[in-house]
Design a protein around this motif. Structure first.
Motif, short mmCIF file in Angstrom:
data_model
loop_
_atom_site.label_atom_id
_atom_site.label_comp_id
_atom_site.label_asym_id
_atom_site.label_seq_id
_atom_site.Cartn_x
_atom_site.Cartn_y
_atom_site.Cartn_z
N TYR A 189 1.95 5.12 -8.19
CA TYR A 189 1.88 3.87 -7.44
C TYR A 189 0.45 3.38 -7.37
CZ TYR A 189 6.64 4.72 -5.71
OH TYR A 189 7.99 4.93 -5.61
N ASP A 190 0.32 2.08 -7.23
CA ASP A 190 -0.99 1.49 -6.99
C ASP A 190 -1.50 1.94 -5.63
OD1 ASP A 190 -3.24 -0.05 -7.30
OD2 ASP A 190 -2.29 -1.93 -6.69
N PHE A 191 -2.76 2.37 -5.56
CA PHE A 191 -3.31 2.85 -4.29
C PHE A 191 -3.71 1.68 -3.41
CE2 PHE A 191 -6.89 4.07 -1.56
CZ PHE A 191 -6.30 5.11 -0.85
N VAL A 192 -3.30 1.74 -2.14
CA VAL A 192 -3.64 0.70 -1.16
C VAL A 192 -4.40 1.37 -0.03
CG1 VAL A 192 -2.73 -0.98 0.47
CG2 VAL A 192 -1.62 -0.69 -1.74
N ALA A 193 -5.59 0.87 0.25
CA ALA A 193 -6.41 1.44 1.32
C ALA A 193 -5.81 1.08 2.67
CB ALA A 193 -7.84 0.93 1.21
N GLY A 194 -5.74 2.05 3.54
CA GLY A 194 -5.21 1.83 4.87
C GLY A 194 -4.76 3.15 5.48
N CYS A 195 -4.00 3.05 6.56
CA CYS A 195 -3.52 4.23 7.27
C CYS A 195 -2.03 4.07 7.50
CB CYS A 195 -4.27 4.38 8.60
SG CYS A 195 -3.80 5.85 9.54
N ASN A 196 -1.30 5.17 7.45
CA ASN A 196 0.14 5.04 7.65
C ASN A 196 0.44 4.74 9.12
OD1 ASN A 196 0.96 7.57 9.16
ND2 ASN A 196 0.05 8.53 7.36
N LEU A 197 1.59 4.14 9.33
CA LEU A 197 1.96 3.66 10.67
C LEU A 197 2.08 4.80 11.67
CD1 LEU A 197 2.87 1.38 12.53
CD2 LEU A 197 5.18 1.64 11.62
N PHE A 259 -3.76 -6.29 9.67
CA PHE A 259 -2.65 -5.42 10.09
C PHE A 259 -1.35 -5.78 9.39
CE2 PHE A 259 -5.51 -5.38 13.85
CZ PHE A 259 -5.88 -4.06 13.79
N ASN A 260 -1.44 -6.05 8.11
CA ASN A 260 -0.24 -6.23 7.30
C ASN A 260 0.31 -4.87 6.91
OD1 ASN A 260 -1.88 -9.03 6.26
ND2 ASN A 260 0.26 -9.22 6.80
N ALA A 261 1.63 -4.81 6.73
CA ALA A 261 2.29 -3.55 6.40
C ALA A 261 2.79 -3.60 4.96
CB ALA A 261 3.45 -3.30 7.36
N LYS A 262 2.70 -2.46 4.28
CA LYS A 262 3.19 -2.32 2.91
C LYS A 262 4.07 -1.07 2.84
CE LYS A 262 -0.66 -4.68 0.64
NZ LYS A 262 0.16 -5.76 0.06
N ILE A 263 5.23 -1.23 2.22
CA ILE A 263 6.22 -0.16 2.15
C ILE A 263 5.95 0.71 0.92
CG2 ILE A 263 8.68 0.36 2.03
CD1 ILE A 263 9.22 -2.36 3.26
N CYS A 264 5.95 2.02 1.13
CA CYS A 264 5.76 2.97 0.03
C CYS A 264 7.11 3.39 -0.55
CB CYS A 264 5.01 4.20 0.52
SG CYS A 264 3.42 3.88 1.29
N HIS A 265 7.06 4.11 -1.66
CA HIS A 265 8.20 4.78 -2.30
C HIS A 265 9.26 3.81 -2.82
CE1 HIS A 265 6.33 8.25 -0.51
NE2 HIS A 265 6.62 7.85 0.71
N PHE A 266 8.86 2.58 -3.14
CA PHE A 266 9.83 1.65 -3.71
C PHE A 266 10.22 2.12 -5.11
CE2 PHE A 266 10.37 -2.14 -6.50
CZ PHE A 266 11.63 -2.49 -6.06
N GLY A 267 11.52 2.16 -5.40
CA GLY A 267 12.03 2.58 -6.69
C GLY A 267 12.31 4.06 -6.81
N ALA A 268 11.90 4.84 -5.80
CA ALA A 268 12.10 6.29 -5.89
C ALA A 268 13.57 6.66 -5.87
CB ALA A 268 11.36 6.99 -4.74
N ALA A 269 14.38 5.95 -5.09
CA ALA A 269 15.81 6.27 -5.00
C ALA A 269 16.50 6.06 -6.34
CB ALA A 269 16.47 5.42 -3.92
#
Length: 460
Positions: A189-197, A259-269
């Motif tokens: 995945y493309d790396f996005v700087a930030g912290c998990n919720l 404080f925008n949110a980005k969802i991880c693990h898209f396509g893993a299922a």
């Protein structure tokens, strides 16, 4: 004399083809030095090279060639002819197929080299699978390792990636490619700087502080996640009904300063294909999120569970192990309650009276706060508003619109309904969240608090 006449003839303007053929010349008052430009609203694309006409033109485009300018060849378009943009005629499916996908099927040697033969430090200890942040083919990426039970050929993997990689949405972290080795798949995945919720809400080093200290910051996250899941369910264009399956607070990245949110693990299922069983151990290594004061016997035990996160899994997913879009709605409802309460989905509290650990669910506490007693004063004078203020995260300092908060909680409780058919779909949920966001924005602008002053109650 001949040279002088030739010089005079060369200085004369060369008549345009339309003039030589007897057609009207340029209207009076117009300057050939400042020709009319082509409007992008009426033309799909300007011609690349001039093609002069030898006689009167009957073309419907009505583009005339003019060579009376000192700047070179020019075109003039008759704006009275209506033209239609090609993109406006294209359907959504054809537009999506034209997007660049560039699915990457990486060699396993590239994955090993990027992760230093998997000896590099794991990026996150809260993830349900091993992950490494590294550089792969010049890009800053994060690699997740997941187990698959069904073997997959490289051609099949490329076909799945070619569909998933065409999905583009700002609230979803981009899947760049994958690699398969044995019974494991490595998702890049493309790396996005930030912290998990999860860490934003519960920092173990400073539990009393959170960067999400305003109501609008949490509404922004709720809106981004809702629209991201709505995109996955309804707009990806896949032939099947896609699901996310791994929705949880530790799988949502919060970026600053907006404080925008980005969802991880898209396509893993879709890429992992088969729902699998795993051994659930302590510390959340496989996904079980237990608090530090969990029962000792529970932390020491090992049980077989379908892959998922305890506290986020819907009842039917726990029974069958099959993830559906309605199970995604359930997990979003849990994240919503977690977001505004600041508490874990499931935690255990030691009861001194009985000497046992008592299980506390965020769904049960929210239900008691909103639905117990309705709008009348009960429970010794404690009404809905007072229970609501007690339930909402205290780090918001009681600064939030109570009516909007009540609507958000009721929406979240609808999402976690026991019966899947009674839960709303993500399209409806995203629409309601957007409406509540606008109501919150109106409240925030109306009661805007001063931020450039400080108040001290201590004696001076």
């Amino acid at each position: 004399m001949c040279r002088t006449k030739m010089a005079v003839d060369a200085a004369q303007p060369i008549p345009s083809p339309s003039t030589r053929s007897g057609s009207p010349t340029t209207p009076k008052g117009s300057s050939s030095r400042h020709p009319q430009s082509l409007s992008s609203a009426t033309s799909t694309q300007p011609p690349k090279s001039p093609v002069p006409h030898s006689g009167p033109s009957n073309s419907s485009n009505r583009i005339s060639y003019n060579s009376n300018s000192n700047s070179g060849s020019e075109y003039r378009l008759d704006t009275s002819v209506a033209t239609t943009s090609v993109s406006s005629q294209a359907s959504l499916s054809s537009f999506r197929s034209s997007l660049p996908d560039n699915p990457q099927v990486y060699d396993f040697a590239d994955i090993r080299a990027a992760t230093n033969n998997f000896l590099a430090k794991r990026y996150s200890s809260t993830s349900s699978s091993q992950s490494w942040r590294c550089t792969l083919r010049g890009k800053d990426v994060i690699i997740f390792q997941r187990r698959i039970q069904k073997s997959m050929e490289k051609s099949e993997l490329r076909a799945k990636l070619s569909v998933i990689c065409r999905s583009h949405y700002r609230s979803i972290i981009k899947l760049l490619g994958a690699s398969i080795s044995g019974d494991h798949i490595y998702l890049v995945y493309d790396f996005v700087a930030g912290c998990n919720l999860s860490l934003c809400l519960r920092n173990p080093k400073n539990p009393s502080y959170t960067v999400l200290s305003t109501w609008m910051s949490r509404m922004q996250i709720a809106t981004d996640v809702a629209h991201g899941l709505d995109y996955i369910h309804n707009t990806t264009g896949l032939d099947i009904k896609p699901v996310h399956k791994y929705v949880k607070s530790s799988g949502i990245i919060v970026t600053e300063p907006s404080f925008n949110a980005k969802i991880c693990h898209f396509g893993a299922a879709e890429l992992c294909s088969v729902t699998e069983s795993k051994v659930v151990t302590s510390g959340g290594e496989i996904g079980e999120e237990l608090s530090a004061d969990s029962p000792p016997e529970r932390r020491a035990s090992k049980t077989r569970e379908f892959e998922g996160v305890r506290g986020y899994m819907s009842p039917e997913f726990q029974l069958t192990g099959v993830a559906t879009q309605k199970s995604d709605v359930y997990t979003f409802g849990v994240v919503l309650l977690e977001l505004f309460s600041g508490e874990e989905p499931v935690r255990y509290k030691y009861d001194k009276a009985t000497g046992n650990y008592r299980k506390i669910s965020v769904i049960e506490t929210a239900t008691e706060a909103v639905e117990c007693g309705g709008d009348v004063e009960d429970d010794g004078g404690v009404g809905v508003e007072r229970r609501l203020r007690k339930w909402v995260d205290g780090r918001l300092r009681d600064s939030f619109p109570v009516e909007v908060a009540q609507k958000v909680m009721r929406l979240a409780l609808d999402c976690v309904h026991v019966e899947p058919d009674d839960r709303p779909d993500m399209r409806r949920v995203a629409g309601k969240i957007s409406k509540l966001y606008l109501e919150s924005k109106f409240w925030s602008d109306r009661v805007k608090m001063p931020t450039e002053i400080s108040v001290s109650l201590a004696p001076r």
